[in-house]
Design a protein around this motif. Structure first.
Motif, PDB file in Angstrom:
ATOM      1  N   GLU A 171      -9.773   1.196   5.395  1.00  0.00           N
ATOM      2  CA  GLU A 171      -9.686   0.530   4.099  1.00  0.00           C
ATOM      3  C   GLU A 171      -8.300   0.689   3.487  1.00  0.00           C
ATOM      4  O   GLU A 171      -7.867  -0.139   2.683  1.00  0.00           O
ATOM      5  CB  GLU A 171     -10.746   1.094   3.140  1.00  0.00           C
ATOM      6  N   HIS A 172      -7.609   1.778   3.865  1.00  0.00           N
ATOM      7  CA  HIS A 172      -6.239   1.961   3.390  1.00  0.00           C
ATOM      8  C   HIS A 172      -5.341   0.822   3.868  1.00  0.00           C
ATOM      9  O   HIS A 172      -4.437   0.389   3.149  1.00  0.00           O
ATOM     10  CB  HIS A 172      -5.670   3.300   3.896  1.00  0.00           C
ATOM     11  N   TYR A 173      -5.595   0.307   5.082  1.00  0.00           N
ATOM     12  CA  TYR A 173      -4.739  -0.709   5.695  1.00  0.00           C
ATOM     13  C   TYR A 173      -5.265  -2.132   5.488  1.00  0.00           C
ATOM     14  O   TYR A 173      -4.480  -3.064   5.287  1.00  0.00           O
ATOM     15  CB  TYR A 173      -4.635  -0.463   7.211  1.00  0.00           C
ATOM     16  N   ARG A 217       0.862  -1.180   0.000  1.00  0.00           N
ATOM     17  CA  ARG A 217       0.000   0.000   0.000  1.00  0.00           C
ATOM     18  C   ARG A 217       0.898   1.229   0.000  1.00  0.00           C
ATOM     19  O   ARG A 217       2.093   1.154   0.348  1.00  0.00           O
ATOM     20  CB  ARG A 217      -0.905  -0.003   1.229  1.00  0.00           C
ATOM     21  N   ASP A 218       0.366   2.353  -0.363  1.00  0.00           N
ATOM     22  CA  ASP A 218       1.138   3.593  -0.429  1.00  0.00           C
ATOM     23  C   ASP A 218       1.241   4.186   0.971  1.00  0.00           C
ATOM     24  O   ASP A 218       0.294   4.784   1.481  1.00  0.00           O
ATOM     25  CB  ASP A 218       0.457   4.576  -1.376  1.00  0.00           C
ATOM     26  N   VAL A 219       2.404   3.985   1.574  1.00  0.00           N
ATOM     27  CA  VAL A 219       2.606   4.463   2.949  1.00  0.00           C
ATOM     28  C   VAL A 219       2.444   5.972   3.036  1.00  0.00           C
ATOM     29  O   VAL A 219       1.973   6.508   4.049  1.00  0.00           O
ATOM     30  CB  VAL A 219       4.002   4.023   3.465  1.00  0.00           C
ATOM     31  N   GLU A 246       3.714  -3.257   6.127  1.00  0.00           N
ATOM     32  CA  GLU A 246       3.680  -2.250   5.073  1.00  0.00           C
ATOM     33  C   GLU A 246       2.800  -2.666   3.895  1.00  0.00           C
ATOM     34  O   GLU A 246       2.642  -1.912   2.934  1.00  0.00           O
ATOM     35  CB  GLU A 246       5.100  -1.942   4.591  1.00  0.00           C
ATOM     36  N   GLY A 247       2.248  -3.853   3.959  1.00  0.00           N
ATOM     37  CA  GLY A 247       1.357  -4.305   2.899  1.00  0.00           C
ATOM     38  C   GLY A 247      -0.093  -4.194   3.340  1.00  0.00           C
ATOM     39  O   GLY A 247      -0.422  -3.608   4.369  1.00  0.00           O
TER      40      GLY A 247
END
Length: 399
Positions: free
Chosen positions: A354-356, A281-283, A311-312
């Motif tokens: 939802e980002h994570y 995902r875009d950290v 980080e995924g």
């Protein structure tokens, strides 16, 4: 390129944890046994423990201090009734030992007299007391170390970002990776593991299973890394040591041999322990601070709510209603505080998590409710409320 552990590596971590749980159980049992021996066989055990051995010359209980404790409790030194072997007439000399042996035994008894209690029904000997107390204290330290290692390994994340930060790694880091552990764990824990290795024997003299057993260097994974990357240093001869400077000797003994990162990655991938992380995902777009994200991730991993790399994308493992309850609980308790201060709103922002987290569901999570996982989610939120928001759990709110 980002990497993550495979299920094989995660399973290995669970095996290691089970091994250490068995070790902790066995060491506690042994510590209890040795403590009982002290209670039963060291007459002034509690009183001796009150002494501050840090003030003793060698940080150990001296015979002089031991005697002071016993004398202060009314014990008296037993008179030596053994005759000096040099005073025997030739005809009286026992034939089964030499004079030198008898003299050594006589001198030993003179230096280590028994003490007798006021009732004259108990005897105590310094060397026996110290032997029993030392055995128990050593086992107590081993148990504490084993408990500490278990805690470190249990709490170790699946973070492999070290492979992105450096061009090389060390043997202990490669070893950790093959055990399914974050390679950022400090090297000192390997040394503690080595020093803590021991085995327990049962009453018949057989080694008990589940003792502290092997050190880390006895594990197959350590030997695999050592053999593949030639990290084992040869022993120096006395002549070689004498010809080395202090700095050269330090480098040979202490400084580890570098392992090429790319070679290690290819090798570990081939063994099935790591793989490329294709679910990143875009950290930079993360709504919450890294510190909070890590705390949330660790709690959800511990409660078996998710799997995946920090980080995924985290894969949700519970029912969708539990995820819905998590979002609602975080919102109503304004966790994390700084986000709700900057982005104050009465509306639940479902997109944040939802980002994570990836949740496989139909429709919208707000349409789901849970009845079985509420308690688990509330434990996570309570931890975050206290640990991150610094708010007492008594102020926990429910949607």
């Amino acid at each position: 390129m980002k990497y993550q552990f495979t299920q094989k590596a995660k399973d290995r971590k669970q095996e290691l944890i089970k091994e250490f749980e068995a070790q902790v159980k066995a060491s506690r049992k042994e510590r209890k046994r040795l403590h009982k021996i002290c209670v039963d066989e060291v007459p002034l055990f509690e009183q001796l423990l009150e002494l501050d051995t840090e003030l003793e010359p060698h940080k150990d209980l001296t015979q002089e201090s031991w005697e002071v404790v016993y004398i202060s409790h009314g014990w008296v030194k037993e008179d030596l009734i053994i005759k000096d072997p040099r005073e025997f007439e030739n005809d009286d000399m026992p034939s089964f030992t030499s004079l030198a042996e008898r003299l050594r035994d006589f001198e030993h008894k003179k230096k280590n007299p028994h003490f007798i209690n006021p009732k004259k029904d108990k005897r105590a000997l310094y060397i026996e007391d110290i032997y029993n107390i030392d055995n128990w204290q050593r086992m107590d330290r081993r148990t504490s170390t084993s408990e500490r290692l278990l805690k470190v390994f249990k709490e170790a994340s699946f973070d492999l970002s070290l492979l992105d930060r450096h061009q090389t790694l060390y043997q202990h880091e490669g070893f950790y990776i093959l055990l399914g552990l974050c390679p950022d764990i400090e090297k000192r824990y390997i040394a503690q593991w080595d020093m803590n290795a021991t085995n327990f024997k049962d009453e018949d003299g057989f080694i008990e299973k589940g003792g502290l057993g092997e050190s880390g260097r006895d594990y197959d994974e350590w030997k695999w890394v050592e053999r593949e990357f030639k990290t084992k240093k040869r022993q120096l001869s006395r002549q070689e040591r004498s010809n080395m400077s202090e700095n050269e000797l330090h480098n040979h003994i202490v400084v580890p041999i570098d392992i090429d990162k790319e070679q290690f990655i290819g090798w570990a991938k081939g063994l099935g322990y790591i793989k490329e992380n294709t679910a990143l995902r875009d950290v930079e777009e993360a709504p919450f601070k890294a510190e909070f994200s890590k705390m949330l991730y660790d709690q959800l991993i511990e409660k078996d709510c998710i799997n995946g790399d920090l980080e995924g994308k985290w894969i949700w493992l519970k029912e969708t209603g539990a995820y819905s309850h998590l979002v609602r609980m975080l919102h109503v308790n304004t966790i994390p505080t700084e986000y709700h201060t900057e982005e104050s709103s009465n509306q639940i922002k479902w997109a944040n998590l939802e980002h994570y987290i990836h949740v496989d569901y139909k429709g919208h999570p707000k349409d789901y409710r849970t009845t079985r996982q509420d308690a688990v989610i509330e434990e996570v939120v309570t931890y975050l409320l206290e640990g991150y928001n610094n708010t007492d759990r008594r102020h926990l709110k429910y949607p």
